[in-house]
Design an enzyme around this catalytic site. Structure first.
Site, mmCIF file in Angstrom:
data_model
loop_
_atom_site.group_PDB
_atom_site.id
_atom_site.type_symbol
_atom_site.label_atom_id
_atom_site.label_comp_id
_atom_site.label_asym_id
_atom_site.label_seq_id
_atom_site.Cartn_x
_atom_site.Cartn_y
_atom_site.Cartn_z
ATOM 1 C CG ASP A 82 -2.049 1.118 1.431
ATOM 2 O OD1 ASP A 82 -2.520 1.611 0.240
ATOM 3 O OD2 ASP A 82 -2.410 1.359 2.480
ATOM 4 C CG HIS A 178 -5.037 8.257 3.978
ATOM 5 N ND1 HIS A 178 -4.300 8.971 3.058
ATOM 6 C CD2 HIS A 178 -5.318 7.052 3.601
ATOM 7 C CE1 HIS A 178 -4.354 8.233 1.992
ATOM 8 N NE2 HIS A 178 -4.855 6.986 2.149
ATOM 9 C CG HIS A 206 -6.482 4.947 -0.942
ATOM 10 N ND1 HIS A 206 -4.980 4.728 -0.638
ATOM 11 C CD2 HIS A 206 -6.409 4.215 -2.243
ATOM 12 C CE1 HIS A 206 -4.448 3.707 -1.266
ATOM 13 N NE2 HIS A 206 -5.362 3.442 -2.564
ATOM 14 N N GLY A 207 -8.821 5.938 2.074
ATOM 15 C CA GLY A 207 -9.669 6.674 3.302
ATOM 16 C C GLY A 207 -10.895 6.526 3.642
ATOM 17 C CB ALA A 208 -12.958 3.371 3.064
ATOM 18 C CB SER A 209 -11.032 4.308 8.273
ATOM 19 O OG SER A 209 -10.235 3.272 8.324
ATOM 20 C CG ASN A 228 -7.002 1.035 0.037
ATOM 21 O OD1 ASN A 228 -7.148 -0.014 -0.649
ATOM 22 N ND2 ASN A 228 -5.773 1.523 -0.163
ATOM 23 C CB ALA A 230 -5.420 1.513 6.886
ATOM 24 C CB THR A 231 -7.853 4.703 10.499
ATOM 25 O OG1 THR A 231 -6.928 5.345 9.463
ATOM 26 C CG2 THR A 231 -7.553 5.362 11.664
HETATM 27 ZN ZN LIG Z 1 -4.271 5.192 1.168
#
Ligand SMILES: [Zn+2]
Length: 283
Positions: A82, A178, A206-209, A228, A230-231
C-alpha cells in the site's frame, strides 16, 4: 491456496459490480483476523502493508506470515504493498513475494507521477503483477504522507494517466481522507462517475475508515472495485487489547489479548466486506 495476484479479483469485481476489501495489517493477529473473516464470508481478500509497517516488520516477514496463513485458506488472498513510496520499494516487495503493488507518486507533479508509475508498472507487468497508482491527493495523513483535501482527481487527467502509465488500477481522490474524519466528509461522487466513464481500469477508494456504509456502497455502485480500510482496523485492534488489559491488569500472556484483538478485527472486516458486496464472491 498460494497467494494470488489482485488482477482477477479486481476484474471480477468490476464485472460483478462489487468491490474487494483491502485491509491493512500490522501483525500476525490482524492477518489471521482478516483471513478468518474472508473464509467465513467466502470473500476474496487483499491484505496490505504501508511503507512504515514494512519498515517495522520487513517485507519478508509480512510476506511469510501472509503466505503461510493464505496457504491454509480456501479463499483467494492477495498481498499488496500500500502506498509504495519509491520504485525501489515496489521492486523489493515484488521480490519478497508480494502479489500486488501500489506506487504512490501523487505528491509529485503530473509528469513526475506518470514517470514513476510507468516505471513500476513496466517491471510489474513483466512479472505479471498488478500495479496500482494514485492521481490527485487523498486528504489526511497516512504513514508519512500528508495531503490537502482539495486536490481531487480530474477525469481527463485520469484517462491520460491510465493510458500513459499502463497501471492496472487507479486510486482516485474524491474527498476522502486517511485517518478518522473530524467532521462529515463531503464526497464528490459525481466526479467519481465522470472518472468511471472515461477510465476503464478498476478504480480504488482510499480513506474509507469512518465513511458511512451508504457512502461506501454508493461509491462501489459508481465504479469503485477496491476499498481500503486501515485506521479503523488499528483502532478496533487496540481497543480490544486495551479492554483486556484494563479488566485484568495482571495479564502477561500476549495470546490473551491477541485473541481479543483478532475477534474485534474479524468482526469489523466482516461488516466492511458485506458493505463492499464481496461476500460470497470467492471463486
Ligand atoms: Zn491510502
Amino acid at each position: 491456496m498460494p497467494l494470488v495476484t489482485s488482477k482477477e479479483m479486481l476484474l471480477n469485481a468490476q464485472k460483478g459490480g462489487y468491490a474487494v476489501g483491502a485491509f491493512n495489517a500490522e501483525n500476525m493477529e490482524m492477518v489471521k483476523a482478516i483471513i478468518q473473516a474472508a473464509e467465513e464470508l467466502k470473500a476474496p481478500v487483499m491484505i496490505q502493508t504501508t511503507p512504515s509497517t514494512v519498515k517495522y516488520g520487513t517485507l519478508d516477514t509480512y510476506a511469510g506470515i501472509v503466505a503461510a496463513e493464505a496457504a491454509k485458506a480456501s479463499v483467494p488472498v492477495c498481498l499488496h504493498l500500500d502506498h509504495g513510496s519509491s520504485f525501489e520499494l515496489a521492486v523489493q516487495a515484488m521480490d519478497a513475494g508480494y502479489t500486488s503493488v501500489m506506487i504512490d507518486g501523487s505528491k509529485l507533479d503530473f509528469e513526475g507521477n506518470v514517470e514513476v508509475s510507468r516505471k513500476v508498472a513496466d517491471v510489474a507487468a513483466a512479472l505479471d503483477i498488478p500495479c496500482e497508482a494514485e492521481l490527485g491527493k487523498v486528504g489526511g495523513k497516512e504513514d508519512d504522507l500528508e495531503a490537502e483535501a482539495d486536490t481531487n482527481t480530474d477525469p481527463q487527467e485520469a484517462k491520460e494517466f491510465a493510458e500513459r502509465t499502463g497501471v492496472t488500477s487507479l486510486a482516485v481522490a474524491i474527498g476522502t481522507a486517511h485517518g478518522f474524519y473530524v467532521g462529515t466528509p463531503v464526497l464528490d461522487k459525481e466526479r467519481l462517475s465522470e472518472i468511471r466513464k472515461v477510465v476503464d481500469i478498476p478504480l480504488v477508494l482510499h480513506g474509507a475508515s469512518g465513511l458511512t456504509d451508504e457512502d461506501v456502497a454508493d461509491c462501489v455502485r459508481r465504479g469503485i472495485c477496491k476499498v481500503n480500510f486501515a485506521t479503523e482496523l488499528r483502532a478496533a485492534y487496540s481497543k480490544a487489547v486495551k479492554e483486556v488489559l484494563e479488566q485484568d491488569p495482571d495479564t502477561i500472556d500476549p495470546k490473551a489479548y491477541g485473541k481479543a484483538g483478532i475477534k474485534a478485527v474479524k468482526e469489523l472486516v466482516m461488516s466492511r466486506m458485506k458493505v463492499c458486496g464481496c461476500d460470497g464472491k470467492a471463486c
